[in-house]
Enzyme design. Sequence first.
Site, PDB file in Angstrom:
ATOM      1  N   HIS A 146       8.101  -3.158  -7.582  1.00 48.83           N
ATOM      2  CA  HIS A 146       7.415  -2.820  -8.845  1.00 48.83           C
ATOM      3  C   HIS A 146       8.395  -2.211  -9.838  1.00 48.83           C
ATOM      4  CE1 HIS A 146       3.631  -3.188  -6.545  1.00 48.83           C
ATOM      5  NE2 HIS A 146       4.164  -2.394  -5.651  1.00 48.83           N
ATOM      6  N   SER A 161       5.561  -5.621  -1.637  1.00 48.93           N
ATOM      7  CA  SER A 161       5.580  -4.208  -2.023  1.00 48.93           C
ATOM      8  C   SER A 161       6.086  -3.334  -0.861  1.00 48.93           C
ATOM      9  CB  SER A 161       4.195  -3.801  -2.497  1.00 48.93           C
ATOM     10  OG  SER A 161       4.210  -2.511  -3.037  1.00 48.93           O
ATOM     11  N   ALA A 162       5.248  -2.482  -0.287  1.00 50.81           N
ATOM     12  CA  ALA A 162       5.692  -1.662   0.844  1.00 50.81           C
ATOM     13  C   ALA A 162       6.252  -2.524   1.973  1.00 50.81           C
ATOM     14  CB  ALA A 162       4.531  -0.806   1.362  1.00 50.81           C
ATOM     15  N   GLY A 203       0.881  -1.173   0.000  1.00 51.65           N
ATOM     16  CA  GLY A 203       0.000   0.000   0.000  1.00 51.65           C
ATOM     17  C   GLY A 203       0.912   1.215   0.000  1.00 51.65           C
ATOM     18  N   GLU A 214       7.707  -6.877 -10.811  1.00 52.71           N
ATOM     19  CA  GLU A 214       6.491  -7.599 -10.387  1.00 52.71           C
ATOM     20  C   GLU A 214       6.587  -9.033 -10.896  1.00 52.71           C
ATOM     21  OE1 GLU A 214       2.933  -5.486 -11.405  1.00 52.71           O
ATOM     22  OE2 GLU A 214       3.481  -3.747 -10.197  1.00 52.71           O
TER      23      GLU A 214
END
Lengths: 238, 238
Positions: free
Chosen positions: A154, A117-118, A84, A187
């Site tokens: 990403h 991700s985060a 997020g 990704e």
Amino acid sequence: MDLLLFSGGDMRPYRERVLAEIRASLGDATTLHFAPWALAHHDQYTARVQEGFAPPGVTVVGLHAVSDPRAALAQAQALFVGGGNTFRLLKALQTLDLVEIVRQRVTAGELRYIGASAGSNVACPSLRTTNDMPIVQPASFEAFGLLPFQINPHYVEGSTSPGGETRDTRIAEFLEENDVAVLGLREGSWLRRRGDTLHLEGVAGAKLFRRGFDPVEYEPGTDLSWLLTLTPRFDSAG
Amino acid sequence: MDLLLFSGGDMRPYRERVLAEIRASLGDATTLHFAPWALAHHDQYTARVQEGFAPPGVTVVGLHAVSDPRAALAQAQALFVGGGNTFRLLKALQTLDLVEIVRQRVTAGELRYIGASAGSNVACPSLRTTNDMPIVQPASFEAFGLLPFQINPHYVEGSTSPGGETRDTRIAEFLEENDVAVLGLREGSWLRRRGDTLHLEGVAGAKLFRRGFDPVEYEPGTDLSWLLTLTPRFDSAG
């Protein structure tokens, strides 16, 4: 130490492989503690992870819903930190005083760490290689520091806006200010750290950026354990 | 107060209009002080601004090259803050203790302020709506605060990476955490503030995002003075 760090994005196309990796991280743990703070809606996010990424028989417990998240993490066997907004995530971890307990227990091999991700970004020494908008101000950019280099989640080549700068340009600017390796994780890629070994896995590969070197492309399956021997030097102008 | 805030990007296609606006900002000033810290190479950047954007007869003075930038800004008539990395820019302004003197003198109408991209972003209360990578950690996200709302420079619709989030998604996340209007300023757009009036100018328009409202598109030439009456509320969860 056991880390599983996904680049993020849409993981459904290779969901079976992701589930197998998560299962391998969990060992015999039947509870997966989940840090949902990178998004605004914690219950929804926790339910999505339970539904999409929990192996059969594993219960996902949202840390936002327990009375004392720090006490829960002092006992937990496995932690999943979801993606997020990285600034929002790190600020919550700092405000709730969870950074040190996670760092200690993961480093000691007592708590398995899974990030996407985060959640992969904050496994690094700093959030300085996030792509996110700084919508809130964390007390510090310092994160868990479970690796001695930075991940750019990403990762993608080419321009990210009309007339705009590329991700490579941004990472080059990072290297002007910091002598720290950056692994651009595409990704579909993930990293597995077990003790002193580090492997790149998945379907998409990664690109390594270091000050003074040309970028180097790595294929899935590459042993990247040597990255664990690097020493990061932040705020070291080039 | 006199502000001229460009979205940034490649301004050569409408360079004559940009030069006319800068000339209008300068009045009879023949020296334009330039803050080059958003990029790493200050001499080069200053020379580029002299060549590309200084009206005839105007000398651009790089603040990195003067012995006491704070003293220079205490006397200057016009300041141009250039684009690049917003975190690097704000950290330099803080480290050199330039934030308060610029805020005071611009607010008092003694110093004309011209910004492009990162330089427009730091004219806002906070850097929280930058698109840049947080390559260094400023002491605070607080910026000059010459407007009571935020600008998102280089605003663009659509996805900024394969499978990635759009700028609109990022701004929506900002609004989850902050009750502050965000003006998405497209490349080719600029704002002119004179006292209590604010106009959108240029060739490309802008889009306004506010919590609880649908986004609204504005054409060049629109009077946006009412935005100056808003009260920003940061860290106000939605």
